[in-house]
Design a protein around this motif. Structure first.
Motif, short mmCIF file in Angstrom:
data_model
loop_
_atom_site.label_atom_id
_atom_site.label_comp_id
_atom_site.label_asym_id
_atom_site.label_seq_id
_atom_site.Cartn_x
_atom_site.Cartn_y
_atom_site.Cartn_z
N LEU A 64 0.87 -1.47 0.06
CA LEU A 64 0.05 0.14 0.05
C LEU A 64 0.77 1.34 0.17
CD1 LEU A 64 -2.73 -1.04 2.62
CD2 LEU A 64 -2.97 -0.63 0.14
N GLN A 65 1.84 1.07 0.80
CA GLN A 65 2.87 2.46 0.77
C GLN A 65 3.51 2.78 -0.67
OE1 GLN A 65 3.18 4.50 3.50
NE2 GLN A 65 4.37 5.88 2.01
N ARG A 66 3.87 1.63 -1.46
CA ARG A 66 4.24 1.60 -2.51
C ARG A 66 3.30 2.36 -3.58
NH1 ARG A 66 3.80 -0.65 -7.22
NH2 ARG A 66 2.51 -2.30 -6.56
N VAL A 67 2.30 1.78 -3.50
CA VAL A 67 1.06 2.46 -4.36
C VAL A 67 0.96 3.99 -4.02
CG1 VAL A 67 -1.51 2.43 -4.76
CG2 VAL A 67 -0.21 0.30 -4.84
N LEU A 68 0.74 4.11 -2.70
CA LEU A 68 0.71 5.73 -2.31
C LEU A 68 1.95 6.42 -2.90
CD1 LEU A 68 -0.80 5.10 1.15
CD2 LEU A 68 -1.88 6.01 -0.81
N ASP A 69 2.97 5.98 -2.58
CA ASP A 69 4.35 6.70 -3.37
C ASP A 69 4.16 7.01 -4.82
OD1 ASP A 69 4.79 7.10 -0.59
OD2 ASP A 69 6.47 5.29 -0.75
N SER A 70 3.73 6.09 -5.41
CA SER A 70 3.52 6.08 -7.01
C SER A 70 2.63 7.21 -7.30
CB SER A 70 3.45 4.84 -7.64
OG SER A 70 1.96 4.34 -7.38
N ASP A 71 2.91 7.82 -8.57
CA ASP A 71 1.77 8.90 -8.80
C ASP A 71 0.67 8.06 -9.64
OD1 ASP A 71 3.49 10.62 -7.74
OD2 ASP A 71 4.60 11.14 -9.91
N ASP A 72 0.78 6.94 -10.14
CA ASP A 72 -0.33 6.34 -10.94
C ASP A 72 -1.39 5.47 -9.92
OD1 ASP A 72 -1.87 5.47 -12.99
OD2 ASP A 72 -0.37 3.79 -13.32
N MET A 73 -2.33 6.13 -9.55
CA MET A 73 -3.44 5.53 -8.54
C MET A 73 -4.24 4.76 -9.65
SD MET A 73 -2.88 6.06 -5.58
CE MET A 73 -4.51 5.88 -4.72
N SER A 74 -4.49 4.79 -10.92
CA SER A 74 -5.33 4.04 -11.54
C SER A 74 -5.33 2.47 -11.59
CB SER A 74 -5.59 4.76 -13.14
OG SER A 74 -4.22 4.61 -13.76
N ALA A 75 -3.83 2.06 -11.60
CA ALA A 75 -3.56 0.89 -11.71
C ALA A 75 -3.99 0.16 -10.31
CB ALA A 75 -2.05 0.59 -11.71
N TYR A 76 -3.92 0.86 -9.31
CA TYR A 76 -4.20 0.19 -7.85
C TYR A 76 -5.79 0.35 -8.05
CZ TYR A 76 -5.22 -0.07 -2.90
OH TYR A 76 -5.74 -0.29 -1.76
N MET A 77 -6.53 1.44 -8.47
CA MET A 77 -7.94 1.10 -8.49
C MET A 77 -8.32 0.06 -9.41
SD MET A 77 -8.64 5.42 -8.00
CE MET A 77 -9.26 5.48 -9.68
N GLU A 78 -7.88 -0.23 -10.49
CA GLU A 78 -8.13 -1.31 -11.29
C GLU A 78 -8.09 -2.72 -10.68
OE1 GLU A 78 -7.13 -3.14 -15.59
OE2 GLU A 78 -6.13 -1.16 -15.01
N LYS A 79 -7.16 -2.76 -9.87
CA LYS A 79 -6.76 -3.85 -9.26
C LYS A 79 -7.70 -4.13 -8.11
CE LYS A 79 -3.47 -6.14 -6.06
NZ LYS A 79 -2.15 -5.93 -5.36
N VAL A 80 -8.18 -3.26 -7.39
CA VAL A 80 -9.05 -3.42 -6.22
C VAL A 80 -10.59 -3.57 -6.97
CG1 VAL A 80 -10.50 -2.00 -4.52
CG2 VAL A 80 -8.05 -1.97 -4.71
N ALA A 81 -10.69 -2.86 -7.88
CA ALA A 81 -12.10 -3.15 -8.64
C ALA A 81 -12.32 -4.46 -9.11
CB ALA A 81 -12.32 -2.13 -9.78
N ARG A 85 -13.78 -6.24 -5.76
CA ARG A 85 -15.23 -5.77 -6.06
C ARG A 85 -15.59 -6.63 -7.16
NH1 ARG A 85 -16.54 -2.92 -1.73
NH2 ARG A 85 -14.86 -1.24 -1.33
N GLY A 86 -15.02 -7.25 -7.74
CA GLY A 86 -15.70 -8.29 -8.62
C GLY A 86 -16.00 -7.73 -9.94
N TYR A 87 -15.72 -6.28 -10.36
CA TYR A 87 -15.79 -5.94 -11.73
C TYR A 87 -15.12 -6.31 -12.64
CZ TYR A 87 -17.86 -1.76 -8.73
OH TYR A 87 -18.31 -1.09 -7.76
N ALA A 88 -15.58 -6.18 -13.80
CA ALA A 88 -15.00 -6.67 -15.08
C ALA A 88 -15.35 -5.70 -16.19
CB ALA A 88 -15.69 -7.86 -15.48
#
Length: 101
Positions: A64-81, A85-88
């Motif tokens: 999580l710290q690595r994700v927060l330190d990076s500027d690209d949050m979209s990759a993390y949000m895609e992974k969580v989704a 969350r079961g999105y496709a």
């Protein structure tokens, strides 16, 4: 003179009650030691389980710290989704194994 030699010697541990109390004390101490060893072994198992949980949480925190330190949050949000969350994607097909419950 023979009678004098056969006299019962008086001493601290010649009494049956004192011997019985000493035996009970030894048995009590042995039971206490066994119980303490059993409890220590159980606590060691709990310590190992807790340490494993700590290691898991630390790894998750580092991710999580690595994700927060990076500027690209979209990759993390895609992974969580997708994973949590079961999105496709609209054109994505998912197959689920229903034989396992």
């Amino acid at each position: 003179m023979a009678k004098r030699a056969r006299r019962k010697k008086k001493g601290l541990f010649n009494s049956g009650l004192v011997k019985l109390a000493a035996g009970a004390l030894v048995i009590g101490c042995a039971a206490l030691i066994i119980t303490t060893e059993k409890d220590c072994a159980e606590k060691e198992k709990q310590l190992i389980a807790i340490q494993e949980k700590i290691d898991t949480y630390e790894a998750e925190n580092m991710e999580l710290q690595r994700v927060l330190d990076s500027d690209d949050m979209s990759a993390y949000m895609e992974k969580v989704a997708i994973e949590e969350r079961g999105y496709a994607y609209p054109d994505e097909r998912r197959f689920y194994d229903t034989s396992r419950d």
